[in-house]
Design a protein around this motif. Structure first.
Motif, PDB file in Angstrom:
ATOM      1  N   TYR A   7     -10.311  18.978   2.991  1.00  0.00           N
ATOM      2  CA  TYR A   7     -10.248  19.443   1.606  1.00  0.00           C
ATOM      3  C   TYR A   7     -11.656  19.653   1.040  1.00  0.00           C
ATOM      4  CZ  TYR A   7      -9.364  19.358  -3.418  1.00  0.00           C
ATOM      5  OH  TYR A   7      -9.329  19.657  -4.759  1.00  0.00           O
ATOM      6  N   GLN A   8     -12.547  18.717   1.277  1.00  0.00           N
ATOM      7  CA  GLN A   8     -13.920  18.843   0.795  1.00  0.00           C
ATOM      8  C   GLN A   8     -14.633  20.019   1.452  1.00  0.00           C
ATOM      9  OE1 GLN A   8     -15.300  17.248  -1.760  1.00  0.00           O
ATOM     10  NE2 GLN A   8     -13.325  16.236  -2.039  1.00  0.00           N
ATOM     11  N   ARG A   9     -14.333  20.255   2.725  1.00  0.00           N
ATOM     12  CA  ARG A   9     -14.920  21.407   3.419  1.00  0.00           C
ATOM     13  C   ARG A   9     -14.455  22.717   2.786  1.00  0.00           C
ATOM     14  NH1 ARG A   9     -14.076  22.996   9.706  1.00  0.00           N
ATOM     15  NH2 ARG A   9     -15.443  24.798   9.698  1.00  0.00           N
ATOM     16  N   ALA A  10     -13.157  22.787   2.462  1.00  0.00           N
ATOM     17  CA  ALA A  10     -12.621  23.987   1.807  1.00  0.00           C
ATOM     18  C   ALA A  10     -13.282  24.210   0.450  1.00  0.00           C
ATOM     19  CB  ALA A  10     -11.104  23.872   1.657  1.00  0.00           C
ATOM     20  N   LEU A  11     -13.478  23.141  -0.295  1.00  0.00           N
ATOM     21  CA  LEU A  11     -14.145  23.262  -1.592  1.00  0.00           C
ATOM     22  C   LEU A  11     -15.596  23.716  -1.419  1.00  0.00           C
ATOM     23  CD1 LEU A  11     -12.899  20.098  -3.517  1.00  0.00           C
ATOM     24  CD2 LEU A  11     -12.193  22.479  -3.862  1.00  0.00           C
ATOM     25  N   ALA A  12     -16.240  23.256  -0.356  1.00  0.00           N
ATOM     26  CA  ALA A  12     -17.639  23.599  -0.118  1.00  0.00           C
ATOM     27  C   ALA A  12     -17.815  25.087   0.195  1.00  0.00           C
ATOM     28  CB  ALA A  12     -18.206  22.755   1.018  1.00  0.00           C
ATOM     29  N   VAL A  13     -16.838  25.698   0.856  1.00  0.00           N
ATOM     30  CA  VAL A  13     -16.973  27.120   1.204  1.00  0.00           C
ATOM     31  C   VAL A  13     -16.501  28.049   0.092  1.00  0.00           C
ATOM     32  CG1 VAL A  13     -16.841  26.671   3.679  1.00  0.00           C
ATOM     33  CG2 VAL A  13     -14.758  27.256   2.427  1.00  0.00           C
ATOM     34  N   ALA A  14     -15.854  27.494  -0.918  1.00  0.00           N
ATOM     35  CA  ALA A  14     -15.412  28.310  -2.052  1.00  0.00           C
ATOM     36  C   ALA A  14     -16.632  28.690  -2.893  1.00  0.00           C
ATOM     37  CB  ALA A  14     -14.405  27.548  -2.897  1.00  0.00           C
TER      38      ALA A  14
END
Length: 71
Positions: A7-14
């Motif tokens: 989830y944090q990785r997805a937020l980081a690429v947004a």
């Protein structure tokens, strides 16, 4: 339970802040579309893609792009 690292990785690429609900909905739409592609590919014979399928796919892509723009 959601994998917090993923989830944090997805937020980081947004490119912009994304609400958890929107991110999960976009991920589910992408997963469903991908599974449908695999099922169609597994049928062995090429099938014409219906205009309705294309319209839904385009709508889902726009929503996904709006919720999670790529870099």
């Amino acid at each position: 339970m959601i994998d917090q690292a993923l989830y944090q990785r997805a937020l980081a690429v947004a490119d912009q802040p994304v609400e958890e609900r929107d991110l999960i909905n976009a991920a589910l739409r992408a997963f469903i579309a991908r599974q449908a592609q695999f099922r169609l590919a597994g049928m062995g014979e090429p099938l014409p893609i219906s205009p309705m399928f294309l319209a839904v796919a385009r709508t889902n892509q726009r929503e996904l792009t709006a919720a999670c723009p790529t870099a």
